[in-house]
Design an enzyme around this catalytic site. Structure first.
Site, short mmCIF file in Angstrom:
data_model
loop_
_atom_site.label_atom_id
_atom_site.label_comp_id
_atom_site.label_asym_id
_atom_site.label_seq_id
_atom_site.Cartn_x
_atom_site.Cartn_y
_atom_site.Cartn_z
N TYR A 81 0.83 -1.21 0.00
CA TYR A 81 0.00 0.00 0.00
C TYR A 81 0.87 1.26 0.00
O TYR A 81 1.80 1.40 0.82
CB TYR A 81 -0.91 -0.01 1.24
CG TYR A 81 -1.70 1.26 1.45
CD1 TYR A 81 -2.83 1.53 0.66
CD2 TYR A 81 -1.34 2.20 2.41
CE1 TYR A 81 -3.56 2.69 0.84
CE2 TYR A 81 -2.07 3.36 2.61
CZ TYR A 81 -3.18 3.60 1.81
OH TYR A 81 -3.91 4.75 2.01
N GLY B 125 -5.73 5.48 0.05
CA GLY B 125 -7.14 5.64 0.37
C GLY B 125 -7.98 4.66 -0.43
O GLY B 125 -7.65 3.46 -0.53
#
Length: 536
Positions: free
Chosen positions: A52, A59
């Protein structure tokens, strides 16, 4: 003198030291940890391990894969899109506190940023170059650090040596080149809880100072109002288990030792109003909250608050993409501290009202030198009541505000940074309230019909105030006196109490502390306040 971020995390007092101007240095082992984490990121990038914010969007875009060629753009663009703060900028002290907490967080060696990036933040601190950081616009932790990080890449605005300039101009003057961010660095720069942690450290420092003032100002009002000193009897207070209560009781006895005013008031009433006799209970409870909040802040500084976190070895790198950046615990701690400070200040306003009310004070109405033509402290009490009401609004819990952001991906928000900002606002309001009570208590001494002597400690504090502010006679704007009293309380601690007393340590323990004696020894009970019989 410098604060060194070594193998141990910084504590909240060290963050405050850097915020207030000390330099911050990285030890060799801190640099080694940061460098080792960067090698893990390099392996994750080289092997295409999905992580990530490293090779994905952020997000709600977390499932969008970003090619290796675009990872620099991702990091750079995160700063630009997340720098969305609004309102007046934070002060230099507040911004430096955030930067110190961020450096501490990176020094855990779990973020994966380059050493050069962390050193850039250190260099800005050392130079006294303060980025413009708008105070508002964050539901958690993103915008404040984004505005700080802009300067590292030659964007944003700063104040340096009293001059406002662009981040690019500041770097040129410092002989530094803008950094080109690499994989994950943009996300790490805006992630985690450094903003709330830095602000929370300042809130602890300012609340601790305020509570010290609260005790001694309350002692002055108590003495003027002829309180029953049994309220601070050690044997009586021992029935309630509270380190803060015991500590405040001890401080009150120390401040009021040798008071002729209180000796002459013994037995006048069965018990006093709650704003007087619950000083140890309310101030002590607030100190207990402060101790708990300090533990939370120190735990936050000892934690890695980033997402993702990297671990393992270059051969077997690990990525933990969970929720360590969420500041639920520190948000709750700041909400609790704000409520505690607000309650202490609300009780101060009640004592102030008693001082100006001749029905209970036995003093001239509103502490005016001459009735009718002079209003004295009548309207100053209005100001205190207004600030108490504002505190009540500010003390509503930010951590319950909630909200939904990022396309349902981030659907629970703790509002940690707003909680810290609100706590700081409540503390500032409360400094003003206690400043007004301090002025009123000193004025009450001037009008005291009882010819008994003040306690040596309160006499010394009276003289300190009167050394800079004469008796008020409606002969000048009272707001000017209130501003002087506010700075007296907000800028420095009160004179040391007679000792030895015990000084609270924010971990919740207490240690012996030698202080400069101002008067006689601490009485063990109310009977010790009685004058000694002579010639009997």
């Amino acid at each position: 003198m410098s604060v060194i971020r070594s193998g141990r995390p910084m504590d909240w007092r060290q963050v405050c030291a850097v915020a207030n101007g000390e330099n911050l240095e990285l030890s060799a082992d801190a640099r080694a940890r940061i460098g080792a984490a960067r090698k893990l990121i390099e392996q994750i990038v080289a092997r295409g391990i999905r992580a990530y914010g490293v090779n994905t969007g952020v997000g709600a875009l977390c499932d969008v894969v970003v090619s290796r060629e675009k990872q620099h753009d991702l990091s750079h663009n995160i700063l630009m899109s997340h720098a969305v703060g609004v309102g007046a900028p934070l002060g230099a002290v507040e911004t430096r506190a955030i930067m110190a907490a961020a450096i501490n967080n990176f020094a855990h060696g779990r973020s994966g940023v380059r050493v050069e990036l962390v050193e850039r933040l250190v260099a800005l601190l050392e130079a006294g170059c303060v980025p413009d950081v708008p105070a508002f616009g964050s539901v958690g932790y993103l915008s404040h650090m984004a505005h700080i990080a802009l300067v590292c890449v030659g964007a944003g605005q700063v104040t340096w040596r009293g001059e406002h300039m662009s981040g690019a101009q500041a770097l040129r003057r410092l002989g530094l080149e803008p950094l080109a961010l690499e994989a994950k660095e943009g996300l790490s720069l805006v992630n985690g809880t450094p903003c709330v942690t830095g602000l929370a450290a300042l809130a602890l420092q300012r609340a601790e100072r305020l509570f010290d003032w609260a005790d001694v100002v309350a002692a002055m009002s108590f003495e003027n109002l002829g309180g029953q000193v049994a309220a601070f009897d050690a044997e009586s207070l021992a029935f309630r288990i509270s380190p803060g209560l015991v500590h405040v009781g001890e401080r009150m006895r120390g401040a009021l030792t040798g008071s002729g005013l209180l000796a002459s008031a013994l037995g006048r009433r069965t018990q006093d109003a709650l704003s007087m006799r619950t000083i140890p209970h309310v101030h002590g409870a607030a100190r207990d909250v402060l101790a708990t909040a300090a533990e939370v802040v120190n735990r936050e500084l000892a934690s890695t608050t980033d997402n993702p976190i990297v671990a393992g070895t270059p051969e077997v790198p690990q990525v933990f993409s969970q929720a360590h950046a969420v500041g639920a615990s520190i948000a709750l701690a700041m909400d609790s501290l704000a409520a505690a400070v607000a309650q202490v200040a609300a009780m101060a306003e009640r004592r102030l009202d008693r001082l100006v009310n001749p029905l209970v004070s036995r003093l001239p109405a509103f502490l005016a030198q001459a009735g009718g033509t002079r209003s004295g402290f009548m309207i100053a009490q209005y100001t205190a009541a207004s600030l108490v009401a504002q505190n009540r609004r500010e003390a509503a819990p930010a951590s319950l505000d909630g909200g939904v952001t990022s396309g349902l991906q981030e659907d629970h928000l703790c509002h940690a940074t707003p909680a810290a900002l609100k706590a700081l606002a409540v503390i500032e309001n409360s400094n003003r309230i206690f400043g007004i009570e301090l002025l009123a208590a000193v004025q009450a001494y001037d009008l005291q019909p009882n010819d008994g002597e003040r306690a040596p400690y309160t006499q010394a504090l009276y003289q300190q105030v009167r050394g800079v502010l004469p008796t008020y006679r409606d002969d000048r704007p009272l707001a000017d006196d209130m501003t002087r009293a506010f700075h007296m309380i907000s800028d420095d601690g009160p004179p040391p109490l007679p000792g030895p007393l015990r000084t609270q340590v924010p971990s919740g323990t207490y240690v012996a502390d030698s202080v400069v004696p101002v008067g006689a020894g601490t009485p063990a009970s109310a009977n010790d306040m009685l004058p000694t019989a002579v010639g009997t």
